[in-house]
Design an enzyme around this catalytic site. Structure first.
Site, mmCIF file in Angstrom:
data_model
loop_
_atom_site.group_PDB
_atom_site.id
_atom_site.type_symbol
_atom_site.label_atom_id
_atom_site.label_comp_id
_atom_site.label_asym_id
_atom_site.label_seq_id
_atom_site.Cartn_x
_atom_site.Cartn_y
_atom_site.Cartn_z
ATOM 1 N N SER A 1 22.411 -16.038 -36.489
ATOM 2 C CA SER A 1 21.852 -16.818 -35.381
ATOM 3 C C SER A 1 20.430 -17.311 -35.639
ATOM 4 C CB SER A 1 21.935 -16.018 -34.077
ATOM 5 O OG SER A 1 23.300 -15.765 -33.760
ATOM 6 N N GLU B 1 32.928 -12.396 -42.603
ATOM 7 C CA GLU B 1 34.204 -12.996 -42.172
ATOM 8 C C GLU B 1 35.274 -12.829 -43.255
ATOM 9 O OE1 GLU B 1 32.608 -16.835 -41.064
ATOM 10 O OE2 GLU B 1 31.553 -15.889 -39.390
#
Ligand code: PEP
Length: 255
Positions: A217, A101
């Protein structure tokens, strides 16, 4: 054979206010303190404003604190940035560098990431250096090449073998698995972690001693299978680190 202590780090990203963040950290610190045998180093990485109160709240417990990013420079005219020494002074032992990110939103290059990693080590913290391919790169069959190139450049100057030096931690985080609920498969993870360890050796790093985390995840349901893979030394956890019970399930999934 060097024993690699497992590591589970929670990346809270831009989530949490003081009361909730401190309560979450306190709850985890109590779980760590009461655990009969803590199976891993457990780290929380709160947003910058919460590092100080969180570190104060968990001081004296086994729960460790990390930053989510640091600047490469020691001081200077870098509005909005936080230097590595500032994080260390606030109570951080770790700092994430090169998260996808940050690479995406702030244009961070591998050279920037390596400079941040070196700043972290100079400040006495271990950098958690993130690497990982995009979905397109994987579809084109370039995942291993991309990850190895990122490793080479993002670890520049960080693989010093002096016994006193702080070892960086590598976090393999395929971009397509972050925050999507779609983890890489155990086969994909095992293959990439083995490639990463082999490449660390090529780069002259102490590959058998270095920890390689998987991120993307990870949750209470898939953690046991992922963390049982032989070259997986822990996890970097985003969404599931915001709930104490879920994060703790991941920590205790380590057998
Ligand atoms: C992360 O941001 O580093 C991450 C792994 O996120 P998530 O667990 O939510 O996929």
């Amino acid at each position: 054979m060097v024993e690699r202590r497992r590591l589970v780090a929670g990346n809270w990203k831009m989530n949490g206010r003081k009361a909730g963040g401190v309560a979450l950290a306190r709850d985890l610190a109590e779980r760590c303190t009461s655990a009969e045998a803590l199976p891993a180093e457990v780290v929380v990485c709160p947003p910058a404003t919460l590092i100080w109160p969180v570190a104060e709240a968990v001081a004296g417990s086994p729960l460790l604190v990390g930053g989510q990013d640091c600047h490469a420079a020691e001081t200077g005219a870098f509005t909005g940035s936080v230097a590595a020494a500032m994080l260390a002074e606030a109570g951080c032992q770790y700092v994430i560098v090169g998260h996808s990110e940050r690479r995406r939103d702030h244009g961070e290059t591998n050279a920037d990431v390596a400079a941040k990693g070196r700043a972290a080590v100079a400040a006495g913290m271990a950098p958690i250096v993130c690497i990982g391919e995009s979905a397109d790169e994987r579809d084109r069959g370039e995942a291993v090449a991309v990850v190895c190139a990122q490793l080479t450049a993002s670890l520049d100057g960080l693989l010093d073998r002096k016994p006193t030096s702080i070892r960086p931690v590598v976090a393999y985080e395929p971009i397509w698995a972050i925050g999507t609920g779609r983890s890489a498969t155990p086969g994909e993870i095992a293959e990439m972690h083995a490639r990463i360890r082999a490449h660390l050796a090529v780069l002259g790093g102490d590959a058998q001693a270095m920890r390689i985390l998987y991120g993307g995840s990870v949750n209470a349901g898939n953690a046991a299978e992922i963390l049982a893979l032989s070259d997986v030394d822990g996890a970097l956890v985003g969404g599931a680190s915001l709930k104490s019970g879920d994060f703790w399930c991941i920590v205790t999934a380590i057998s």
